[in-house]
Every structure is written in structure tokens, then in C-alpha cells.
Write an enzyme that holds these catalytic residues in place. Structure first.
Site: not given
Ligand code: F6P
Length: 357
Positions: A135-136, A180, A231, A283-284
Site C-alpha cells: 500500500i506504500d 512510515h 505515520e 487501509q490494508r
Molecule cells: O508496509 C506496509 C505498511 O502497512 C506500512 O504502511 C505500515 O507502516 C506498516 O506496514 C505496518 O506494519 P505492521 O502491519 O507490521 O504493523
């Protein structure tokens, strides 16, 4: 007959299933006979020989389904050369399982860290084809990753919803968007949602400029302000710290994330009421948007073609509206971040969006 190993690694995103379906359908429709080994939970499955035999049926009906049918996990690249708690050499274990199953190739779906390990496996002699998910949208070598547009839709919807309540109450609202290291998602969702201020990791902010922008809006008759904060947004002072000092600051700061720190500072400096909304992993999640369904299917289809041609060591990417094959060694270890001088940033500034710089 092709024996294909498949895995999804790193944080999940929408359209992982659509992409895998694209690969398998392409191969099946070519008449190729196949054995598909689906490794469970990313590289972990390949390391510990944890897999499931899959058939065409497993890939049926998953075009619209979010997440990944294979499961995923994070296997940090920096630890990949370190033995696990039982002394197992992870790289050797992956090579051993690949050879034991007599695989012709691995199809690996992932983001930045995943591509570093995929490239390592390639350099160790394994046949690898990769697909760019996240998603980044921060993978080098492709203008777009799948998952990104779906996440933009969700983050934009969050900002849209906040807009109405912010207007009713005349408040300052911060929406924290994922990312991030890079701000593609925040920049796009921020612009799509009509955010007044956008704070990105790539453009360190001055809190006084943020407060001034809010005050200007009020002077000009606006009752509310929407701020999209990534973030990983960082202040100008913090950007001057060494990596170690900044990590320590994050470890000890009293706020759960940068948005709460920005909110407290705005409140203190302006006396205005500030609220923070963090959509987080929403968001994911959920079903991929139509764009991502098509995009991931196209990438998957090209990956299938690479396998039929027995051309390995490539990520399938998207450059200048064309599906392309990018050598893995060119992709691994590089981040695609927002250039503060990019035209999209200049255009956003001309629209009156403040970046706090
Ligand atoms: O790499 C995708 C992402 O969703 C980033 O946008 C976010 O900072 C991170 O993963 C969050 O990671 P986790 O799911 O390990 O908390």
C-alpha cells in the site's frame, strides 16, 4: 510440467490473491501442466518446509478477496543471514526445500524487504519471479504497486468522513495515514480528500508553519482544518537528529504516534480543539478496488509469461503505462520516495496545500 513455489511476504495488502490468480490462470490457459506449492506465511513457510499443494480451484473466486490465501509474515532481511533460535541457517534451509521439491521457480509477492531476500535467493542460484505489492507504493522500478490504489480509496474515504464532522464542529482534525518511510499514500489520499495540510516523511515540517496555515484559514473564514499526516512525518528539528537519537526519541516520547504530538503542539500554540483519527490497518483490508484487480491481474499474467519463457530473476513492474520486466538486482534495496521537488508536490502547493516546510 512446471513445479512452482509461491509465497506472499511482508505486510498484506489488497489484490495479493488477484495477482496469484493472474499467474496461475495464465499458466493453466497456456496448457502448461503444473504443480503449485503454496508456502504458508511467507519465507517462514519456505524456511521450514511448510506448504500446501494447490490446484487451479484454489485460485477460483479470489479475485475480489482481500488478504492472502497463503498467509504472510515479516521475515526481516537484516536477520536472514542469522541462524534462527534452533541454529537453522535460513538461507540454506530455503535452498534445501526448493531443491527437495525440485521447483522450477519461486513466485514471490512482496514489498521492499521481500525483494531484498528474493534477490538474495536469485544470487544463490534459485529461479525467482516477483510481483510488487504494498500500500506504500515505495518499490523502486515500478510506478505503481498493487494495493496502493485500494488503500488510497480507503484513506480518502476516512478523510471524506472526517470532513463533514470537522465542518460541523469547527475543529482541526488530523487523519494519520499509513507510511512510515514514504508519503505516497498520504499525498494521494490527502489531495483526493481535500486536506488543507499534508505532512510527509520526505518533507520535514515546521510546527509554526502548520499553525500559521490553520490561522490563515480561520482568518479567511474557514471553520475547520483537515491535516493528513503520514505515520513517518518528521519535524525539521527531529530530521536533524542522528538515526540513533531519533529512535531513542520515538522510544521515549509520550505520544503513541506523530499525529498526537502534532495535535498537542497545535492545541498548545493555537488554543484550538484538535482531534486525531487513525484508520490504521483498515487501509490494508477489504476487497481490492477495481483498478487493483485489473492491475494485479495484468502483473500476474506477465509473471506467468516469464515462467513459460523460463526467464527468471525479474520483478514485473509498471513504467510509463507499460507492464515491464525489471531485473531484481536493480530493484532490491532501493526505496522510491516522494521527491519534495516533484511536480505533484508543486501542483499541490499551487492548490494552496501546506506541507509545513
Ligand atoms: O508496509 C506496509 C505498511 O502497512 C506500512 O504502511 C505500515 O507502516 C506498516 O506496514 C505496518 O506494519 P505492521 O502491519 O507490521 O504493523
Amino acid at each position: 510440467m512446471k513445479r512452482i513455489g509461491m509465497l506472499t511476504s511482508g505486510g498484506d495488502c489488497q489484490a495479493l490473491n488477484a495477482a496469484m490468480r493472474g499467474v496461475v490462470k495464465t499458466l493453466l490457459n497456456s496448457g502448461e501442466k503444473m504443480e503449485i506449492y503454496g508456502f504458508i506465511d511467507g519465507y517462514r513457510g519456505l524456511i521450514y518446509g511448510n506448504y500446501r499443494m494447490l490446484t487451479g480451484k484454489d485460485f477460483s473466486g479470489i479475485l475480489t478477496v482481500g488478504g492472502t490465501i497463503l498467509g504472510t509474515s515479516r521475515t526481516p532481511f537484516k536477520l536472514i543471514r542469522e541462524p534462527d533460535e534452533n541454529g537453522i541457517d535460513k538461507v540454506e534451509a530455503m535452498k534445501k526445500n526448493y531443491k527437495k521439491l525440485k521447483l522450477d521457480c519461486l513466485v514471490i509477492l512482496g514489498g521492499n524487504g521481500t525483494h531484498k531476500t528474493a534477490n538474495l535467493l536469485r544470487s544463490e542460484g534459485l529461479n525467482v519471479v516477483t510481483l510488487p505489492k504494498t500500500i506504500d507504493n515505495d518499490l523502486w522500478g515500478t510506478d505503481m504497486t498493487f494495493g496502493f490504489q485500494s488503500a488510497v480509496d480507503i484513506a480518502t474515504n476516512a478523510i471524506d468522513c472526517i470532513h463533514t464532522t470537522a465542518a460541523s464542529h469547527g475543529r482541526v482534525f488530523i487523519v494519520e495515514v499509513m507510511g512510515h518511510k514514504v508519503g505516497w499514500l498520504t499525498l494521494n489520499a490527502g489531495m483526493a480528500g481535500g486536506a488543507d495540510i499534508i505532512l510527509l516523511p520526505e518533507i520535514p515540517y515546521d510546527i509554526n508553519k502548520v499553525v500559521n496555515a490553520i490561522e490563515m484559514r480561520h482568518k479567511n473564514g474557514s471553520r475547520f482544518t483537515i491535516i493528513a499526516v503520514a505515520e513517518g512525518a518528521i519535524s525539521k528539528e527531529d530530521a536533524k537528529l542522528s538515526k540513533k537519537e531519533y529512535k531513542e526519541k520515538l522510544r521515549t516520547r509520550k505520544y503513541p504516534s506523530v499525529s498526537y504530538e502534532v495535535a498537542a503542539q497545535i492545541q498548545e500554540k493555537s488554543g484550538r480543539e484538535v482531534r486525531v483519527t487513525v484508520p490504521g490497518h483498515v487501509q490494508r483490508g477489504g476487497s481490492p478496488c477495481p483498478y487493483d484487480r485489473v492491475f494485479a491481474s495484468r502483473l500476474g499474467s506477465e509473471a506467468g509469461r516469464l515462467i513459460m519463457e523460463e526467464k527468471y530473476g525479474f520483478m514485473v513492474g509498471y513504467v510509463n503505462r507499460e507492464i515491464v520486466r525489471v531485473p531484481l538486482e536493480d530493484v532490491a534495496g532501493k526505496l522510491k520516495s516522494v521527491d519534495p521537488d516533484a511536480t505533484i508536490v508543486k501542483e499541490a502547493k499551487r492548490l494552496g496545500i501546506c506541507f509545513g516546510d
